[in-house]
Design a protein around this motif. Structure first.
Motif, PDB file in Angstrom:
ATOM      1  N   ASP A   1       0.840  -1.213   0.000  1.00 44.84           N
ATOM      2  CA  ASP A   1       0.000   0.000   0.000  1.00 44.84           C
ATOM      3  C   ASP A   1       0.872   1.258   0.000  1.00 44.84           C
ATOM      4  O   ASP A   1       0.594   2.232  -0.719  1.00 44.84           O
ATOM      5  N   ALA A   2       1.928   1.239   0.819  1.00 46.36           N
ATOM      6  CA  ALA A   2       2.802   2.429   0.906  1.00 46.36           C
ATOM      7  C   ALA A   2       3.475   2.678  -0.442  1.00 46.36           C
ATOM      8  O   ALA A   2       3.626   3.834  -0.871  1.00 46.36           O
ATOM      9  N   LEU A   3       3.867   1.598  -1.116  1.00 50.73           N
ATOM     10  CA  LEU A   3       4.508   1.755  -2.427  1.00 50.73           C
ATOM     11  C   LEU A   3       3.506   2.301  -3.448  1.00 50.73           C
ATOM     12  O   LEU A   3       3.827   3.193  -4.228  1.00 50.73           O
ATOM     13  N   HIS A   4       2.294   1.749  -3.412  1.00 50.64           N
ATOM     14  CA  HIS A   4       1.236   2.235  -4.314  1.00 50.64           C
ATOM     15  C   HIS A   4       1.022   3.724  -4.100  1.00 50.64           C
ATOM     16  O   HIS A   4       0.939   4.504  -5.056  1.00 50.64           O
ATOM     17  N   ALA A   5       0.927   4.115  -2.813  1.00 52.06           N
ATOM     18  CA  ALA A   5       0.683   5.526  -2.493  1.00 52.06           C
ATOM     19  C   ALA A   5       1.807   6.409  -3.041  1.00 52.06           C
ATOM     20  O   ALA A   5       1.586   7.578  -3.373  1.00 52.06           O
ATOM     21  N   ALA A   6       3.021   5.817  -3.137  1.00 50.53           N
ATOM     22  CA  ALA A   6       4.165   6.584  -3.654  1.00 50.53           C
ATOM     23  C   ALA A   6       4.240   6.504  -5.176  1.00 50.53           C
ATOM     24  O   ALA A   6       5.183   7.016  -5.783  1.00 50.53           O
ATOM     25  N   GLY A   7       3.275   5.820  -5.785  1.00 48.87           N
ATOM     26  CA  GLY A   7       3.244   5.750  -7.255  1.00 48.87           C
ATOM     27  C   GLY A   7       3.996   4.566  -7.825  1.00 48.87           C
ATOM     28  O   GLY A   7       4.241   4.495  -9.027  1.00 48.87           O
ATOM     29  N   ILE A   8       4.389   3.604  -6.956  1.00 49.13           N
ATOM     30  CA  ILE A   8       5.137   2.431  -7.448  1.00 49.13           C
ATOM     31  C   ILE A   8       4.199   1.224  -7.418  1.00 49.13           C
ATOM     32  O   ILE A   8       3.928   0.648  -6.349  1.00 49.13           O
ATOM     33  N   SER A   9       3.668   0.859  -8.585  1.00 49.34           N
ATOM     34  CA  SER A   9       2.679  -0.219  -8.606  1.00 49.34           C
ATOM     35  C   SER A   9       3.236  -1.485  -9.258  1.00 49.34           C
ATOM     36  O   SER A   9       2.579  -2.523  -9.267  1.00 49.34           O
ATOM     37  N   ASP A  10       4.448  -1.389  -9.815  1.00 56.32           N
ATOM     38  CA  ASP A  10       5.047  -2.534 -10.484  1.00 56.32           C
ATOM     39  C   ASP A  10       5.967  -3.228  -9.475  1.00 56.32           C
ATOM     40  O   ASP A  10       6.992  -2.661  -9.088  1.00 56.32           O
ATOM     41  N   PHE A  11       5.570  -4.412  -9.005  1.00 56.25           N
ATOM     42  CA  PHE A  11       6.403  -5.049  -7.988  1.00 56.25           C
ATOM     43  C   PHE A  11       6.472  -6.560  -8.165  1.00 56.25           C
ATOM     44  O   PHE A  11       5.640  -7.174  -8.823  1.00 56.25           O
ATOM     45  N   ASN A  12       7.537  -7.090  -7.576  1.00 59.07           N
ATOM     46  CA  ASN A  12       7.816  -8.518  -7.600  1.00 59.07           C
ATOM     47  C   ASN A  12       7.745  -9.034  -6.158  1.00 59.07           C
ATOM     48  O   ASN A  12       8.131  -8.318  -5.236  1.00 59.07           O
ATOM     49  N   LEU A  13       7.227 -10.239  -5.967  1.00 61.94           N
ATOM     50  CA  LEU A  13       7.284 -10.857  -4.637  1.00 61.94           C
ATOM     51  C   LEU A  13       8.233 -12.047  -4.698  1.00 61.94           C
ATOM     52  O   LEU A  13       8.146 -12.873  -5.621  1.00 61.94           O
ATOM     53  N   ASP A  14       9.150 -12.144  -3.722  1.00 62.27           N
ATOM     54  CA  ASP A  14      10.072 -13.287  -3.636  1.00 62.27           C
ATOM     55  C   ASP A  14       9.452 -14.359  -2.759  1.00 62.27           C
ATOM     56  O   ASP A  14       9.190 -14.108  -1.571  1.00 62.27           O
ATOM     57  N   LEU A  15       9.242 -15.544  -3.313  1.00 66.86           N
ATOM     58  CA  LEU A  15       8.784 -16.696  -2.530  1.00 66.86           C
ATOM     59  C   LEU A  15       9.866 -17.768  -2.577  1.00 66.86           C
ATOM     60  O   LEU A  15      10.721 -17.760  -3.462  1.00 66.86           O
TER      61      LEU A  15
END
Ligand SMILES: C[S@@+](CC[C@H](N)C(=O)[O-])C[C@H]1O[C@@H](n2cnc3c(N)ncnc32)[C@H](O)[C@@H]1O
Ligand code: SF4
Length: 446
Positions: free
Chosen positions: A191-205
């Motif tokens: 959510d914090a990243l989205h709020a900062a305008g960063i919506s492209d993300f990867n999750l490490d599993l």
């Protein structure tokens, strides 16, 4: 999935984030070599930049990265200051303001740095490099240490991609690896990243961790997909306690065996594919809209990337650089790295100058790792070489061909879907530094 072949191919093999791989870097390449290579860079050719931060708040017991836990702020701030000096040192050696296409902060946990220090460093990068308008600016994030002001700073500094560590959402697994991270903590970070305008993300599993089961990795994959990441990495736990002493804290009796690891990977893969993600290479999954799916794809120290730049400049302790002439690596330990930077010298302690044969094999291995297929004739022509030079490697593939893991048609080598799991061993057949595919180095290939 060919579980029946697990015992036969339960070998060790590199992950081929470079070729030659890091254990084959040597002391022949030093700071003076690096300065010479930097001077020869084409000032018009875009480069990539990697910045390493070897600090975390807490140490996860599984961790294989070059990092250390610290609660103190002073060493992290001092490190940031030296990193700035290294950026100046390296760009002075280049003698030009190079175009920058990809920037990646990794670690460790770059989020362990003070937001103000990172903002200062980003301003310095922008002064020293001409950051292209469409540049990818990425950072690895430990959601447990992502302060809201840090996320806001990332948005202001132009970051457009984040790689977020999760591993597994199951509390039993989390306790066994000393990484307690609730779903809510991950959600807050996103959510914090989205709020900062960063919506492209990867999750490490990860799979292969203590107490993981097929059911738990599937649940984790499903929870991860619900966050809508553009990419998901699914890394097999590399248990190398002889190299990473803190991994001795992992209860080995709770680790899954080879067949169970394969089952976990397969179960998670099926869940991710059901969710619409496309498998890329060895261990990445991407949303069909992600550029990794259509390609072209490349492989570097951060894994799979769309970054095809011929030069990657690495700064920070243990950072590896890749230049047209070869690879360089900085001193791994912070004190040795710092000493070099304070005496105005690049901190390079090892590396390798690429031979013609290295270049050919590197290109073959990169295509296999990225595309699971390679046209040996086409690659050999690109390097003005005869594909016959690779004949011994093709012979070494015979057992894998016999088992239906690889198909050879003329000069074309194709890894079958069953062969995907054995991809590192297919590449090992082309590795001239190994005595055949069966005697690989590194962590378990499966
Ligand atoms: C630098 S960390 C990611 C950022 C941040 N430090 C974090 O953990 O949230 C890189 C990733 O490498 C993977 N990793 C670390 N140790 C590993 C190991 N021993 N085997 C396989 N993957 C590992 C984990 O998935 C981890 O998220
Ligand atoms: S996995 Fe990430 S947070 Fe955990 S110790 Fe390694 S680098 Fe640090």
């Amino acid at each position: 999935m060919r579980y029946d072949l697990a015992a036969k191919y339960d070998l060790r093999a590199p992950r081929y984030t470079s070729y030659p791989t890091a254990p084959h870097f040597g002391p022949a390449v030093q700071a003076s070599t690096y300065r010479g290579w930097l001077r020869k860079l084409d000032p018009a050719e875009p480069v990539s930049l990697y910045l390493h931060v070897p600090f975390c708040r807490h140490l996860c017991w599984f961790c294989g990265c070059n990092t250390a836990a610290t609660r103190l702020e002073a060493p992290v701030a001092a490190y940031a200051a030296r990193l700035g000096e290294e950026i100046d040192l390296v760009t002075d050696a280049v003698g030009a303001r190079l175009p920058l296409r990809h920037l990646h902060w990794g670690g460790g946990s770059p989020t362990r740095m003070a937001a103000a220090d990172m903002a200062t460093l980003m301003a310095q990068v922008a002064k020293r490099f001409a950051i292209q308008d469409d540049a990818e600016i990425a950072i690895e994030i430990d959601p447990r240490t992502l302060a809201p002001e840090f996320a806001a700073m990332l948005g202001e500094a132009g970051f457009n991609r984040a790689s977020i560590g999760v591993q597994d959402f199951d509390p039993v697994v989390q306790r066994a690896i000393n990484r307690v991270q609730t779903v809510a903590i991950t959600a807050h970070a996103i959510d914090a990243l989205h709020a900062a305008g960063i919506s492209d993300f990867n999750l490490d599993l990860m799979y292969g961790l203590p107490h993981q089961t097929e059911a738990s990795v599937v649940r984790t994959a499903e929870t991860a997909m619900a966050f809508g990441p553009s990419r998901i990495s699914l890394f097999g736990y590399a248990h190398v306690p002889w190299m990473k002493r803190h991994q001795r804290l992992i209860d080995e009796s709770a680790l899954p065996g080879t067949i169970d690891r394969l089952r976990q990977f397969d179960a998670a893969r099926r869940a991710l594919e059901r969710g619409g993600y496309v498998m890329v290479g060895l261990d990445h999954f991407a949303h069909p809209s992600d550029p990794l799916v259509a390609g072209p794809r490349y492989r570097n120290f951060q894994g799979y990337t769309t970054d095809g730049a011929a030069t990657l400049i690495g700064v920070g302790a243990s950072a590896i650089g890749s230049l047209p002439q070869g690879y360089v690596q900085n001193a791994s330990e912070v004190p040795a790295w710092r000493k070099a930077i304070e005496s105005h010298q690049p901190a390079i302690v090892r590396g390798v100058a690429l031979s013609d044969d290295d270049r050919l094999r590197r290109a073959v291995i990169e295509r296999l790792m990225c595309d699971l297929a390679v046209d040996l004739d086409a690659v050999a022509r690109r390097f003005f070489r005869d594909p016959e030079d690779l004949a011994p490697s093709i012979d070494a593939l015979a057992p894998l061909v016999e088992d239906g893991l690889v198909a050879i048609d003329g000069w074309r080598v194709t890894v079958s879907d069953d062969g995907r799991t054995f991809l590192r061993l297919v590449c090992a057949a082309f590795d001239a530094y190994l005595a055949g595919a069966a005697q690989g180095q590194g962590s378990k290939a499966l």
